[in-house]
Design an enzyme around this catalytic site. Sequence first.
Site, mmCIF file in Angstrom:
data_model
loop_
_atom_site.group_PDB
_atom_site.id
_atom_site.type_symbol
_atom_site.label_atom_id
_atom_site.label_comp_id
_atom_site.label_asym_id
_atom_site.label_seq_id
_atom_site.Cartn_x
_atom_site.Cartn_y
_atom_site.Cartn_z
ATOM 1 N N THR A 147 0.856 -1.199 0.000
ATOM 2 C CA THR A 147 0.000 0.000 0.000
ATOM 3 C C THR A 147 0.894 1.251 0.000
ATOM 4 O O THR A 147 2.104 1.152 0.205
ATOM 5 C CB THR A 147 -0.932 0.023 1.234
ATOM 6 O OG1 THR A 147 -0.128 0.100 2.406
ATOM 7 C CG2 THR A 147 -1.837 -1.186 1.276
ATOM 8 N N LYS B 41 8.125 1.552 2.833
ATOM 9 C CA LYS B 41 9.172 2.026 3.746
ATOM 10 C C LYS B 41 8.613 2.599 5.048
ATOM 11 O O LYS B 41 9.308 2.640 6.051
ATOM 12 C CB LYS B 41 9.992 3.144 3.071
ATOM 13 C CG LYS B 41 10.794 2.694 1.879
ATOM 14 C CD LYS B 41 11.304 3.868 1.069
ATOM 15 C CE LYS B 41 10.246 4.504 0.225
ATOM 16 N NZ LYS B 41 9.929 3.914 -1.051
ATOM 17 N N VAL C 298 14.646 -0.808 -0.558
ATOM 18 C CA VAL C 298 15.889 -0.091 -0.866
ATOM 19 C C VAL C 298 16.397 -0.599 -2.211
ATOM 20 O O VAL C 298 16.645 -1.798 -2.354
ATOM 21 C CB VAL C 298 16.974 -0.332 0.219
ATOM 22 C CG1 VAL C 298 18.232 0.470 -0.094
ATOM 23 C CG2 VAL C 298 16.451 0.011 1.609
ATOM 24 N N GLY D 177 14.741 -0.772 -5.096
ATOM 25 C CA GLY D 177 13.740 -1.393 -5.988
ATOM 26 C C GLY D 177 14.121 -2.841 -6.256
ATOM 27 O O GLY D 177 14.207 -3.651 -5.332
ATOM 28 N N GLY E 61 6.781 11.885 -14.798
ATOM 29 C CA GLY E 61 6.240 10.929 -13.832
ATOM 30 C C GLY E 61 7.279 10.438 -12.832
ATOM 31 O O GLY E 61 7.044 9.504 -12.084
ATOM 32 N N GLU F 157 6.389 13.214 -7.688
ATOM 33 C CA GLU F 157 4.970 13.390 -7.341
ATOM 34 C C GLU F 157 4.611 14.866 -7.467
ATOM 35 O O GLU F 157 5.487 15.739 -7.433
ATOM 36 C CB GLU F 157 4.749 12.991 -5.867
ATOM 37 C CG GLU F 157 5.142 11.581 -5.521
ATOM 38 C CD GLU F 157 4.170 10.550 -6.047
ATOM 39 O OE1 GLU F 157 2.991 10.905 -6.203
ATOM 40 O OE2 GLU F 157 4.596 9.420 -6.320
ATOM 41 N N LYS G 211 15.412 4.973 3.694
ATOM 42 C CA LYS G 211 16.300 3.897 3.229
ATOM 43 C C LYS G 211 17.545 3.792 4.108
ATOM 44 O O LYS G 211 18.042 2.691 4.377
ATOM 45 C CB LYS G 211 16.647 4.130 1.763
ATOM 46 C CG LYS G 211 15.406 3.920 0.880
ATOM 47 C CD LYS G 211 15.555 4.482 -0.503
ATOM 48 C CE LYS G 211 14.294 4.220 -1.317
ATOM 49 N NZ LYS G 211 14.247 4.973 -2.572
ATOM 50 N N GLY H 182 10.266 1.149 -10.025
ATOM 51 C CA GLY H 182 9.591 0.516 -11.163
ATOM 52 C C GLY H 182 8.761 -0.653 -10.653
ATOM 53 O O GLY H 182 9.196 -1.364 -9.732
HETATM 54 N N1 LIG Z 1 6.275 2.007 -7.600
HETATM 55 C C1 LIG Z 1 7.571 1.785 -7.339
HETATM 56 O O1 LIG Z 1 8.411 1.821 -8.224
HETATM 57 C C2 LIG Z 1 8.006 1.448 -5.929
HETATM 58 C C3 LIG Z 1 9.335 1.075 -5.702
HETATM 59 C C4 LIG Z 1 9.731 0.715 -4.403
HETATM 60 C C5 LIG Z 1 8.824 0.772 -3.369
HETATM 61 N N2 LIG Z 1 7.536 1.175 -3.620
HETATM 62 C C6 LIG Z 1 6.591 1.201 -2.506
HETATM 63 O O2 LIG Z 1 5.648 0.150 -2.689
HETATM 64 C C7 LIG Z 1 4.365 0.554 -2.195
HETATM 65 C C8 LIG Z 1 3.340 0.440 -3.318
HETATM 66 O O3 LIG Z 1 3.726 1.304 -4.362
HETATM 67 P P1 LIG Z 1 2.832 1.465 -5.686
HETATM 68 O O4 LIG Z 1 3.637 2.269 -6.611
HETATM 69 O O5 LIG Z 1 2.318 0.139 -6.088
HETATM 70 O O6 LIG Z 1 1.615 2.349 -5.105
HETATM 71 P P2 LIG Z 1 0.188 2.564 -5.788
HETATM 72 O O7 LIG Z 1 0.279 2.356 -7.248
HETATM 73 O O8 LIG Z 1 -0.322 3.854 -5.262
HETATM 74 O O9 LIG Z 1 -0.716 1.373 -5.194
HETATM 75 C C9 LIG Z 1 -1.132 1.322 -3.872
HETATM 76 C C10 LIG Z 1 -2.290 0.360 -3.742
HETATM 77 O O10 LIG Z 1 -2.695 0.297 -2.369
HETATM 78 C C11 LIG Z 1 -4.129 0.447 -2.302
HETATM 79 N N3 LIG Z 1 -4.522 0.984 -1.001
HETATM 80 C C12 LIG Z 1 -4.498 2.260 -0.561
HETATM 81 N N4 LIG Z 1 -4.971 2.317 0.716
HETATM 82 C C13 LIG Z 1 -5.314 1.046 1.046
HETATM 83 C C14 LIG Z 1 -5.908 0.456 2.210
HETATM 84 N N5 LIG Z 1 -6.220 1.184 3.276
HETATM 85 N N6 LIG Z 1 -6.142 -0.874 2.192
HETATM 86 C C15 LIG Z 1 -5.846 -1.623 1.119
HETATM 87 N N7 LIG Z 1 -5.300 -1.131 -0.007
HETATM 88 C C16 LIG Z 1 -5.030 0.198 -0.037
HETATM 89 C C17 LIG Z 1 -4.457 1.369 -3.456
HETATM 90 O O11 LIG Z 1 -5.829 1.275 -3.777
HETATM 91 P P3 LIG Z 1 -6.486 2.427 -4.717
HETATM 92 O O12 LIG Z 1 -5.700 2.427 -5.995
HETATM 93 O O13 LIG Z 1 -7.881 1.970 -4.909
HETATM 94 O O14 LIG Z 1 -6.321 3.699 -3.952
HETATM 95 C C18 LIG Z 1 -3.550 0.764 -4.531
HETATM 96 O O15 LIG Z 1 -4.124 -0.399 -5.050
HETATM 97 C C19 LIG Z 1 4.531 1.993 -1.683
HETATM 98 O O16 LIG Z 1 4.718 1.955 -0.295
HETATM 99 C C20 LIG Z 1 5.767 2.484 -2.408
HETATM 100 O O17 LIG Z 1 6.459 3.473 -1.679
HETATM 101 C C21 LIG Z 1 7.112 1.503 -4.873
#
Ligand SMILES: NC(=O)c1ccc[n+]([C@@H]2O[C@H](COP(=O)([O-])OP(=O)(O)OC[C@H]3O[C@@H](n4cnc5c(N)ncnc54)[C@H](OP(=O)(O)O)[C@@H]3O)[C@@H](O)[C@H]2O)c1
Length: 340
Positions: A96, A125, A152, A154, A207, A210, A225, A317
């Site tokens: 999440t 994190k 940390v 990815g 992108g 944010e 990290k 990613g």
């Molecule tokens: N993207 C990356 O490259 C990357 C890399 C390393 C680490 N991370 C970490 O990995 C995590 C996920 O990243 P992401 O990019 O996949 O984020 P994301 O695209 O925003 O997806 C988050 C998901 O969590 C859901 N969610 C939000 N609140 C929730 C709740 N209370 N209960 C259940 N589900 C909930 C969201 O639902 P809705 O869409 O319906 O709101 C969405 O499906 C984050 O903590 C991020 O920092 C991401």
Amino acid sequence: MRIILVGYGVVGKGVTTILAKRYSEKVRDYGFNPKIVAIADIDGAVINPRGLSPEKLEAIKQRGYPISADPEFGKPGTPALEVIESVEAEVVVEVTPVNIKNAEPAISHITKAFKTGKHVVTTNKGPLALAMPALTELAEFNNVYLRFSGTVGGGTPMLEFAKRCLAGDRILGIRGILNGTTNYILTEMSQNHVNFQDALFNAQKLGYAEREPSMDIDGFDTGCKVVILSNWIMNKKITLRDVDRTGIRDVTLQMLEDAAKRGNTIKLIGAIDGEKATVKPTEIPLTNPLCVSGVLNAITFQTEFAAEQTLIGRGAGGIETASAVLRDLLDIRRKLAKNY
Ligand SMILES: NC(=O)c1ccc[n+]([C@@H]2O[C@H](COP(=O)([O-])OP(=O)(O)OC[C@H]3O[C@@H](n4cnc5c(N)ncnc54)[C@H](OP(=O)(O)O)[C@@H]3O)[C@@H](O)[C@H]2O)c1
């Protein structure tokens, strides 16, 4: 291995994709047979103890509905906590959104998983930055594993490299470019002479940043990290509050030009040196292996015997980070197999 996936965004979808793609190889090579039995997101859940079909869920999402709209297995409005508590599974994959104010909802998901005897793999994190010592203790107390290699680097195995490959050595210090967004901005500023505001705007357009960029540019993401590396690799017990942190808002084109005259550039460096954990813009030689461009990440481990070891890779990613989740699932699988 029955898996509950909490969060079905960029990383969550990457997890279902990679599990489907690598399924037969993993069964063949490791006897690893993962099955996603539930997925919960903000709108509700889908639950099928026999295993869910990611293609079907993707089709529902494509039509603009939440996954809980699945007519057969959907449970609209069912919260993730209820799913974690009531569905039988070995592992919860928690992906999440990050929250560094109170680590919710992830910290509640993780503690609920522990208390119901489930292992946890997370890429989030927030809970680790705010409460890593307490969470590792709680996992041990409940006799379950907590893994977080995607937090940390990815998909780049920074934590495993230090923990496993350097196990015979002693790590004396760590320095890293751990955030792709700030590295992109500083690269734009130094190589294309774009000022900070314009470089940030470009990063947002592409992108990489944010709309609310503070987490990256004020160094919070790098700080998280640094906390994870400190606890996991250097055996410290620190949280985000213990990190001395400065972001990149005050780095100017003039500072970068002056650094260039000395054969250097400025990077946002997260470092652990003795008792000090810091995040700050730091001048480093252009010839330093750490000096990577664009959104790349890099980390250097200073070791007692093998000198400096540097690892470079993409720090984020969806599919890259999902590969770290699979790595963690395999690690748990190996550990469980040994315990039988
Ligand atoms: N993207 C990356 O490259 C990357 C890399 C390393 C680490 N991370 C970490 O990995 C995590 C996920 O990243 P992401 O990019 O996949 O984020 P994301 O695209 O925003 O997806 C988050 C998901 O969590 C859901 N969610 C939000 N609140 C929730 C709740 N209370 N209960 C259940 N589900 C909930 C969201 O639902 P809705 O869409 O319906 O709101 C969405 O499906 C984050 O903590 C991020 O920092 C991401």
